[in-house]
Design a protein around this motif. Structure first.
Motif, mmCIF file in Angstrom:
data_model
loop_
_atom_site.group_PDB
_atom_site.id
_atom_site.type_symbol
_atom_site.label_atom_id
_atom_site.label_comp_id
_atom_site.label_asym_id
_atom_site.label_seq_id
_atom_site.Cartn_x
_atom_site.Cartn_y
_atom_site.Cartn_z
ATOM 1 N N ILE A 1 0.839 -1.205 0.000
ATOM 2 C CA ILE A 1 0.000 0.000 0.000
ATOM 3 C C ILE A 1 0.871 1.251 0.000
ATOM 4 C CG2 ILE A 1 -1.643 1.351 1.394
ATOM 5 C CD1 ILE A 1 -2.822 -1.444 2.245
ATOM 6 N N GLU A 2 1.930 1.264 0.829
ATOM 7 C CA GLU A 2 2.837 2.417 0.860
ATOM 8 C C GLU A 2 3.508 2.619 -0.494
ATOM 9 O OE1 GLU A 2 5.488 1.586 4.114
ATOM 10 O OE2 GLU A 2 3.962 2.036 5.613
ATOM 11 N N ASP A 3 3.918 1.526 -1.152
ATOM 12 C CA ASP A 3 4.532 1.629 -2.483
ATOM 13 C C ASP A 3 3.552 2.198 -3.496
ATOM 14 O OD1 ASP A 3 6.934 0.670 -1.546
ATOM 15 O OD2 ASP A 3 6.761 -1.305 -2.490
ATOM 16 N N LEU A 4 2.309 1.716 -3.474
ATOM 17 C CA LEU A 4 1.298 2.239 -4.402
ATOM 18 C C LEU A 4 1.059 3.731 -4.174
ATOM 19 C CD1 LEU A 4 -1.319 -0.656 -4.515
ATOM 20 C CD2 LEU A 4 0.001 0.246 -6.443
ATOM 21 N N LEU A 5 0.984 4.137 -2.914
ATOM 22 C CA LEU A 5 0.792 5.559 -2.607
ATOM 23 C C LEU A 5 1.983 6.384 -3.071
ATOM 24 C CD1 LEU A 5 -0.837 5.309 0.941
ATOM 25 C CD2 LEU A 5 -1.939 6.048 -1.193
ATOM 26 N N GLU B 1 20.090 -14.162 -7.781
ATOM 27 C CA GLU B 1 19.486 -14.661 -9.016
ATOM 28 C C GLU B 1 19.979 -13.959 -10.279
ATOM 29 O OE1 GLU B 1 15.231 -14.654 -8.933
ATOM 30 O OE2 GLU B 1 15.188 -15.756 -7.060
ATOM 31 N N GLY B 2 20.445 -12.758 -10.157
ATOM 32 C CA GLY B 2 20.850 -12.024 -11.342
ATOM 33 C C GLY B 2 19.645 -11.540 -12.128
ATOM 34 N N ILE B 3 19.916 -10.918 -13.263
ATOM 35 C CA ILE B 3 18.855 -10.335 -14.085
ATOM 36 C C ILE B 3 19.071 -10.775 -15.528
ATOM 37 C CG2 ILE B 3 17.768 -8.179 -14.846
ATOM 38 C CD1 ILE B 3 19.066 -6.881 -12.296
ATOM 39 N N ASP B 4 18.015 -11.271 -16.127
ATOM 40 C CA ASP B 4 18.060 -11.662 -17.531
ATOM 41 C C ASP B 4 18.433 -10.445 -18.372
ATOM 42 O OD1 ASP B 4 17.152 -12.074 -20.276
ATOM 43 O OD2 ASP B 4 16.099 -13.835 -19.515
ATOM 44 N N PRO B 5 19.397 -10.563 -19.296
ATOM 45 C CA PRO B 5 19.826 -9.419 -20.117
ATOM 46 C C PRO B 5 18.669 -8.743 -20.863
ATOM 47 C CG PRO B 5 21.311 -11.262 -20.449
ATOM 48 C CD PRO B 5 20.176 -11.767 -19.597
ATOM 49 N N GLU B 6 17.639 -9.511 -21.253
ATOM 50 C CA GLU B 6 16.501 -8.922 -21.951
ATOM 51 C C GLU B 6 15.649 -8.068 -21.025
ATOM 52 O OE1 GLU B 6 14.181 -11.605 -24.316
ATOM 53 O OE2 GLU B 6 15.976 -12.641 -25.039
ATOM 54 N N PHE B 7 15.655 -8.394 -19.732
ATOM 55 C CA PHE B 7 14.858 -7.647 -18.758
ATOM 56 C C PHE B 7 15.608 -6.442 -18.194
ATOM 57 C CE2 PHE B 7 13.209 -6.972 -14.406
ATOM 58 C CZ PHE B 7 11.917 -6.604 -14.744
ATOM 59 N N LEU B 8 16.925 -6.474 -18.252
ATOM 60 C CA LEU B 8 17.754 -5.432 -17.641
ATOM 61 C C LEU B 8 17.325 -4.009 -18.005
ATOM 62 C CD1 LEU B 8 20.062 -5.363 -15.618
ATOM 63 C CD2 LEU B 8 21.662 -5.476 -17.510
ATOM 64 N N PRO B 9 17.003 -3.692 -19.265
ATOM 65 C CA PRO B 9 16.592 -2.311 -19.581
ATOM 66 C C PRO B 9 15.261 -1.897 -18.927
ATOM 67 C CG PRO B 9 17.163 -3.518 -21.586
ATOM 68 C CD PRO B 9 17.128 -4.513 -20.467
ATOM 69 N N HIS B 10 14.498 -2.875 -18.407
ATOM 70 C CA HIS B 10 13.177 -2.586 -17.841
ATOM 71 C C HIS B 10 13.138 -2.726 -16.328
ATOM 72 C CE1 HIS B 10 11.870 -2.724 -21.979
ATOM 73 N NE2 HIS B 10 12.449 -3.905 -22.094
ATOM 74 N N VAL B 11 14.279 -2.964 -15.707
ATOM 75 C CA VAL B 11 14.314 -3.286 -14.283
ATOM 76 C C VAL B 11 13.759 -2.149 -13.411
ATOM 77 C CG1 VAL B 11 16.686 -2.540 -13.770
ATOM 78 C CG2 VAL B 11 15.725 -4.490 -12.566
ATOM 79 N N PHE B 12 13.803 -0.905 -13.889
ATOM 80 C CA PHE B 12 13.302 0.230 -13.105
ATOM 81 C C PHE B 12 11.892 0.657 -13.512
ATOM 82 C CE2 PHE B 12 17.956 0.711 -12.991
ATOM 83 C CZ PHE B 12 18.149 0.625 -11.621
ATOM 84 N N ASP B 13 11.271 -0.071 -14.444
ATOM 85 C CA ASP B 13 9.914 0.265 -14.876
ATOM 86 C C ASP B 13 8.910 -0.239 -13.849
ATOM 87 O OD1 ASP B 13 11.138 1.182 -17.158
ATOM 88 O OD2 ASP B 13 10.453 -0.463 -18.441
ATOM 89 N N LEU C 1 4.862 -5.935 -6.348
ATOM 90 C CA LEU C 1 4.224 -5.399 -7.541
ATOM 91 C C LEU C 1 5.220 -4.859 -8.548
ATOM 92 C CD1 LEU C 1 1.305 -3.418 -5.848
ATOM 93 C CD2 LEU C 1 1.171 -5.641 -6.987
ATOM 94 N N GLY C 2 6.512 -4.966 -8.238
ATOM 95 C CA GLY C 2 7.499 -4.415 -9.150
ATOM 96 C C GLY C 2 7.603 -2.910 -9.032
ATOM 97 N N LEU C 3 7.397 -2.388 -7.828
ATOM 98 C CA LEU C 3 7.415 -0.939 -7.632
ATOM 99 C C LEU C 3 8.673 -0.441 -6.931
ATOM 100 C CD1 LEU C 3 3.734 -0.391 -6.491
ATOM 101 C CD2 LEU C 3 4.737 0.057 -8.729
ATOM 102 N N GLY C 4 9.334 -1.285 -6.159
ATOM 103 C CA GLY C 4 10.465 -0.846 -5.341
ATOM 104 C C GLY C 4 11.555 -0.141 -6.127
ATOM 105 N N LEU C 5 12.002 -0.744 -7.229
ATOM 106 C CA LEU C 5 13.084 -0.141 -8.006
ATOM 107 C C LEU C 5 12.611 1.096 -8.771
ATOM 108 C CD1 LEU C 5 15.002 -3.285 -9.273
ATOM 109 C CD2 LEU C 5 15.667 -1.694 -7.456
#
Length: 189
Positions: free
Chosen positions: A13-17, A117-129, A143-147
């Motif tokens: 909830i805090e992240d969404l706000l 775990e690392g990050i898939d190279p295809e996902f790396l450009p979207h990690v902050f989206d 929810l993928g909001l932290g970054l």
């Protein structure tokens, strides 16, 4: 279990706000000279019991002395905390998290490296989206909001952030840079 679920729900909830405020341009910072090193140290010490419980080594290479920045102490703590908890979440038992904070030229740099775990190279450009999760991440709570929040807060402080990973299963490194503050009004704590 119910207490843990309540904490997770509160964090979501805090992240969404936060994201809602950021989208609307309503995030205000209470800026002052702060010692970024003390923020990093406090976040690491708060994280350490969870790391010990998960049998993850946490190495800190922060040296001594002041790392002066002008910023919102609470929001900068949120940045460091999010990076450290992500590293902890995606690193298995027996892994390692390295935290390095220092001055490089005209910037204060924070690097958080993990053996997770690392990050898939295809996902790396979207990690902050916002709302974007990698395949293995989708299985975890969040929810993928932290970054996305971290990137926005760092931007608001006049800094930047990058993510690097040699690939899945090979860990990740997040690097934050903030403008170095030329000030002598910051106490070391």
């Amino acid at each position: 279990a119910s207490e843990r679920n309540a904490r997770i729900q509160t964090r979501l909830i805090e992240d969404l706000l936060d994201v809602s405020r950021m989208i609307k341009g309503r995030v205000s910072l209470t800026v002052a000279p702060v010692n970024f090193r003390s923020i990093v140290d406090a976040a690491v010490e708060t994280l350490r019991p969870a790391a010990v419980a998960k049998q993850i080594a946490v190495d800190v290479e922060a040296g001594t002395g002041v790392l002066p920045v002008i910023g919102d102490e609470r929001r900068l703590h949120q940045v460091v905390w999010n990076l450290l908890t992500n590293a902890l979440k995606y690193t298995d038992s027996g892994g390692r998290i390295s935290v390095d904070a220092r001055v490089e030229g005209t910037r204060v740099i924070l690097r958080v490296r993990d053996t997770g775990e690392g990050i898939d190279p295809e996902f790396l450009p979207h990690v902050f989206d916002p709302f974007r999760l990698g395949a293995s991440i989708a299985m975890r709570r969040g929810l993928g909001l932290g970054l996305a929040i971290v990137r926005r807060l760092v931007d608001l402080h006049g800094g930047g952030i990058s993510a690097e990973s040699p690939g899945v299963g090979k860990g990740a490194t997040f690097t934050v840079w903030l403008p170095f503050a030329q000030t002598s009004t910051i106490a070391v704590h």
